[in-house]
Design a protein around this motif. Structure first.
Motif, mmCIF file in Angstrom:
data_model
loop_
_atom_site.group_PDB
_atom_site.id
_atom_site.type_symbol
_atom_site.label_atom_id
_atom_site.label_comp_id
_atom_site.label_asym_id
_atom_site.label_seq_id
_atom_site.Cartn_x
_atom_site.Cartn_y
_atom_site.Cartn_z
ATOM 1 N N LYS A 75 -90.939 -117.473 -67.589
ATOM 2 C CA LYS A 75 -91.827 -118.415 -68.285
ATOM 3 C C LYS A 75 -91.601 -118.318 -69.795
ATOM 4 O O LYS A 75 -91.531 -119.339 -70.486
ATOM 5 C CB LYS A 75 -93.286 -118.132 -67.940
ATOM 6 N N ALA A 76 -91.473 -117.112 -70.306
ATOM 7 C CA ALA A 76 -91.227 -116.921 -71.738
ATOM 8 C C ALA A 76 -89.894 -117.566 -72.148
ATOM 9 O O ALA A 76 -89.809 -118.194 -73.210
ATOM 10 C CB ALA A 76 -91.227 -115.438 -72.085
ATOM 11 N N HIS A 77 -88.879 -117.436 -71.308
ATOM 12 C CA HIS A 77 -87.582 -118.064 -71.606
ATOM 13 C C HIS A 77 -87.711 -119.583 -71.679
ATOM 14 O O HIS A 77 -87.140 -120.220 -72.573
ATOM 15 C CB HIS A 77 -86.534 -117.689 -70.556
ATOM 16 N N VAL A 78 -88.465 -120.155 -70.737
ATOM 17 C CA VAL A 78 -88.651 -121.609 -70.739
ATOM 18 C C VAL A 78 -89.394 -122.047 -71.993
ATOM 19 O O VAL A 78 -89.006 -123.014 -72.659
ATOM 20 C CB VAL A 78 -89.390 -122.073 -69.463
ATOM 21 N N LYS A 79 -90.470 -121.324 -72.334
ATOM 22 C CA LYS A 79 -91.237 -121.667 -73.545
ATOM 23 C C LYS A 79 -90.353 -121.577 -74.784
ATOM 24 O O LYS A 79 -90.399 -122.455 -75.653
ATOM 25 C CB LYS A 79 -92.455 -120.757 -73.687
ATOM 26 N N ASN A 80 -89.561 -120.524 -74.863
ATOM 27 C CA ASN A 80 -88.682 -120.349 -76.024
ATOM 28 C C ASN A 80 -87.610 -121.438 -76.085
ATOM 29 O O ASN A 80 -87.208 -121.854 -77.172
ATOM 30 C CB ASN A 80 -88.030 -118.966 -76.002
ATOM 31 N N LEU A 82 -88.001 -124.524 -74.933
ATOM 32 C CA LEU A 82 -88.637 -125.810 -75.214
ATOM 33 C C LEU A 82 -88.920 -126.018 -76.701
ATOM 34 O O LEU A 82 -88.957 -127.155 -77.159
ATOM 35 C CB LEU A 82 -89.938 -125.958 -74.419
ATOM 36 N N LYS A 83 -89.112 -124.947 -77.452
ATOM 37 C CA LYS A 83 -89.438 -125.110 -78.877
ATOM 38 C C LYS A 83 -88.322 -125.817 -79.640
ATOM 39 O O LYS A 83 -88.557 -126.876 -80.219
ATOM 40 C CB LYS A 83 -89.783 -123.776 -79.521
ATOM 41 N N PRO A 84 -87.084 -125.280 -79.670
ATOM 42 C CA PRO A 84 -86.044 -126.003 -80.411
ATOM 43 C C PRO A 84 -85.719 -127.361 -79.778
ATOM 44 O O PRO A 84 -85.399 -128.316 -80.493
ATOM 45 C CB PRO A 84 -84.828 -125.071 -80.368
ATOM 46 N N SER A 88 -86.002 -130.813 -81.924
ATOM 47 C CA SER A 88 -84.895 -131.755 -82.111
ATOM 48 C C SER A 88 -85.213 -133.138 -81.539
ATOM 49 O O SER A 88 -84.662 -134.131 -81.996
ATOM 50 C CB SER A 88 -83.609 -131.213 -81.489
ATOM 51 N N TRP A 89 -86.106 -133.227 -80.607
ATOM 52 C CA TRP A 89 -86.478 -134.505 -80.011
ATOM 53 C C TRP A 89 -87.783 -135.048 -80.596
ATOM 54 O O TRP A 89 -88.256 -136.107 -80.187
ATOM 55 C CB TRP A 89 -86.632 -134.359 -78.498
ATOM 56 N N GLY A 90 -88.389 -134.304 -81.497
ATOM 57 C CA GLY A 90 -89.640 -134.746 -82.110
ATOM 58 C C GLY A 90 -90.826 -134.696 -81.160
ATOM 59 O O GLY A 90 -91.740 -135.515 -81.263
ATOM 60 N N ILE A 91 -90.817 -133.731 -80.263
ATOM 61 C CA ILE A 91 -91.914 -133.599 -79.295
ATOM 62 C C ILE A 91 -92.953 -132.636 -79.880
ATOM 63 O O ILE A 91 -92.620 -131.539 -80.328
ATOM 64 C CB ILE A 91 -91.383 -133.080 -77.945
ATOM 65 N N SER A 92 -94.200 -133.049 -79.855
ATOM 66 C CA SER A 92 -95.268 -132.243 -80.455
ATOM 67 C C SER A 92 -95.529 -130.968 -79.655
ATOM 68 O O SER A 92 -95.200 -130.872 -78.472
ATOM 69 C CB SER A 92 -96.561 -133.059 -80.531
ATOM 70 N N ASN A 93 -96.145 -129.993 -80.336
ATOM 71 C CA ASN A 93 -96.530 -128.746 -79.673
ATOM 72 C C ASN A 93 -97.466 -129.024 -78.501
ATOM 73 O O ASN A 93 -97.356 -128.386 -77.448
ATOM 74 C CB ASN A 93 -97.211 -127.796 -80.660
ATOM 75 N N GLN A 94 -98.382 -129.957 -78.703
ATOM 76 C CA GLN A 94 -99.346 -130.285 -77.657
ATOM 77 C C GLN A 94 -98.630 -130.823 -76.408
ATOM 78 O O GLN A 94 -98.944 -130.428 -75.281
ATOM 79 C CB GLN A 94 -100.363 -131.312 -78.159
ATOM 80 N N THR A 95 -97.655 -131.676 -76.597
ATOM 81 C CA THR A 95 -96.898 -132.228 -75.469
ATOM 82 C C THR A 95 -96.114 -131.128 -74.761
ATOM 83 O O THR A 95 -96.053 -131.085 -73.527
ATOM 84 C CB THR A 95 -95.949 -133.340 -75.946
ATOM 85 N N ARG A 96 -95.547 -130.201 -75.532
ATOM 86 C CA ARG A 96 -94.830 -129.065 -74.924
ATOM 87 C C ARG A 96 -95.778 -128.205 -74.116
ATOM 88 O O ARG A 96 -95.453 -127.777 -73.011
ATOM 89 C CB ARG A 96 -94.137 -128.234 -76.004
#
Length: 110
Positions: A75-80, A82-84, A88-96
């Motif tokens: 899960k930590a790998h997926v979260k990490n 998703l951040k970059p 790069s895609w302009g996706i907000s933290n809330q959407t992530r």
């Protein structure tokens, strides 16, 4: 009982010389907890036989701990990752966070 190869083991089970199979944590580690595929999945063939599956409580608890630790790590790998990707895609933290909740739910792994 001596160590048997797969063919020898199959023959011994067929001749009913083996009454039980004991699994150690190292077997699960070696086959990466592949319960649906691979060697561990082949244990299903004994489901309707007289061969008993024995998993000692200590091994069961150790397996659960390993699986939970791996789930948390993945899960930590997926979260990490998703951040970059989100940046790069302009996706907000809330959407992530919504995506992560959709993938993993809100409860901790059991």
């Amino acid at each position: 009982m001596p160590n048997l190869g797969l063919i020898e083991l199959g023959n011994a089970v067929y001749r009913e010389q083996i009454k039980g199979i004991v699994l150690d944590t190292s077997i699960f580690d070696q086959y990466r907890y592949g319960f649906e595929f691979g060697l561990l999945a082949k244990l299903q063939q004994f489901q309707r036989s007289t061969v008993a599956h024995v998993v000692i409580d200590v091994v069961r608890h150790e397996l659960q701990r390993h699986l939970v630790n791996e789930a948390v790590e993945h899960k930590a790998h997926v979260k990490n990752a998703l951040k970059p990707l989100g940046d790069s895609w302009g996706i907000s933290n809330q959407t992530r966070e919504i995506a992560i909740a959709g993938l993993f739910g809100v409860s901790a792994p059991k």
